[in-house]
Design an enzyme around this catalytic site. Structure first.
Site, PDB file in Angstrom:
ATOM      1  N   ASP A 159       4.565   4.486  -0.697  1.00 20.81           N
ATOM      2  CA  ASP A 159       5.189   3.182  -0.433  1.00 20.81           C
ATOM      3  C   ASP A 159       4.634   2.118  -1.373  1.00 20.81           C
ATOM      4  OD1 ASP A 159       2.726   3.437   1.011  1.00 20.81           O
ATOM      5  OD2 ASP A 159       3.250   1.688   2.222  1.00 20.81           O
ATOM      6  N   GLU A 164       0.810   2.781   3.693  1.00 19.43           N
ATOM      7  CA  GLU A 164      -0.473   2.202   3.302  1.00 19.43           C
ATOM      8  C   GLU A 164      -0.338   0.704   3.064  1.00 19.43           C
ATOM      9  OE1 GLU A 164      -3.947   0.942   0.965  1.00 19.43           O
ATOM     10  OE2 GLU A 164      -1.833   0.768   0.432  1.00 19.43           O
TER      11      GLU A 164
END
Length: 397
Positions: free
Chosen positions: A80, A145
């Site tokens: 991500d 994250e």
């Protein structure tokens, strides 16, 4: 064009804004399974915020005389990325990998799709030369994250702990370098502890302060003391613990009203010289001494962790020296990372990645000349650890 660069571009081209993975993990599974990795999806989270997680592991060549001596190294990272910000401010489309002046531009170029590409290609090259290694190799990848970090690495670590699966060494691919790949690695991170303090007073007319109690006035001396407090002295690896206010809100918006409450947000970044419980106790004691009427809600974002000199650090430092000639600097500065979760399972965690000057910025990019050295550092680390394990097995025999 190198295979690492090609894979990095393929990953960057997928708009995986947290918590979306946008098919990155599927692409990586297609590369890993032919190498003998068992790929396990451990997706988590509610509908609308589903997080993609992958635990991929390739076993080592077993030594029948000492199977318990097999060690596992994991590479950890996230697919991500943060949102792009205003598209019109980008010099090129953020999810269209673009080359200018020896740099690769795109969201995730530094944080951290290039590292993931380097992981995979390093493993491919290592296994081509060592098809029966004495170490097990794993990858732990998530799409949570940059977001709340609730349903990502933490979930995978909890699952591995529950089934007793060990990880001996871990390299997190966060962008840790400053000028050149390998000039700095993180061998630990500070803990993060946040608080939301609400100091209550009595609302009233500003012309009649004797009929009210101003919570801002009451809070200020305590806040000044908190800001001036020396929480610890740090140590050889960590700077001293810091306390910082991030937000203060009080008042109704009117200039003639004493507010009934003031709310202060603050955060500790703390070293291994302090504990979360100890910091909480000291704050409450100080606030009580100032005779405040208050509520305080705590959020522990992560415990500090530290990897002291040992097998993994030696292997990484030697790999960096052999590849770049640099004597890498060890650091525990910066924000948090998923290393804080992995350290609960793995005793040796080190973060190694490319320069971080443009992470989260408009026109995020990486110098192309930094990419192959990063991949080679990862591959050399695998070679160093494998040679060590092979030597240990031979010595035991």
């Amino acid at each position: 064009m190198s295979r690492t660069l090609t894979l990095a571009e393929q990953l960057i081209s997928r708009p995986s804004v947290t918590p979306e993975d946008a098919g990155c993990l599927d692409m990586l599974v297609a590369r890993l399974e032919p190498l003998g990795f068992h790929c396990e999806r451990l997706d988590s989270g509610p509908d609308g915020f589903r997080v993609s997680n992958l635990w991929a592991k390739r076993p080592a060549a077993l030594d029948p005389s000492a199977p318990e001596a097999i060690k596992t190294i994991a590479f950890a990272g996230h697919t991500d990325v943060v949102p792009t910000g205003p598209l019109e401010q980008w010099s090129s489309a953020p999810f269209t990998p673009t080359h200018r002046n020896g740099r690769l531009y795109g969201r995730g170029a530094s944080d951290m799709k290039t590292s993931i590409a380097a992981f995979v290609v390093a493993v491919e090259e290592f296994l081509a030369a060592q098809p029966d290694p004495r170490i097990a190799i794993a990858l732990l990848l998530t799409s949570d994250e940059e977001g709340p970090s609730v349903d990502g690495t933490k979930v995978v670590v909890d699952r591995l702990k529950a089934r007793g699966e060990a990880v001996d060494w871990c390299i997190v691919g966060e962008p840790t370098s400053v000028q050149r790949t390998g000039d700095m690695v993180k061998n630990g991170r500070r803990g993060t502890l946040s608080g939301r303090l609400t100091v209550r007073g009595i609302q009233g007319h500003i012309a009649y302060p004797q009929l009210a109690r101003n919570p801002i006035h009451q809070a200020v001396p305590a806040l000044a003391e908190l800001a001036a407090t020396v929480w610890d002295q740090g140590n050889a690896f960590f700077p001293p613990t810091s306390w910082q206010m991030s937000n203060i809100h009080g008042g109704t918006g009117a200039t003639n009203v004493i507010p009934g409450a003031v709310v202060i947000d603050f955060n500790f970044r703390f070293s291994t010289e302090s504990t979360a419980d100890g910091l909480k106790q000291r704050v409450h004691s100080l606030l009580d001494r100032h005779d405040l009427e208050y509520d305080l809600v705590w959020t522990l974002g992560g415990q500090p962790f530290l990897t002291t000199p040992g097998t993994l650090m030696d292997a990484v430092q030697q790999a960096i020296s052999d590849e770049t000639g640099l004597a890498t600097e060890l650091s525990t500065t910066g924000g948090t990372s998923d290393g804080r979760f992995i350290a609960q399972l793995c005793p040796q965690v080190i973060e190694v990645g490319p320069p971080n000057a443009t992470i989260h910025k408009i026109d995020e990019h990486i110098v192309v000349a930094d990419i192959e050295p990063l991949k080679n550092i990862y591959r050399r680390t695998l070679e160093n650890l494998n040679a060590l394990q092979a030597g240990n097995a031979q010595g035991a025999a």
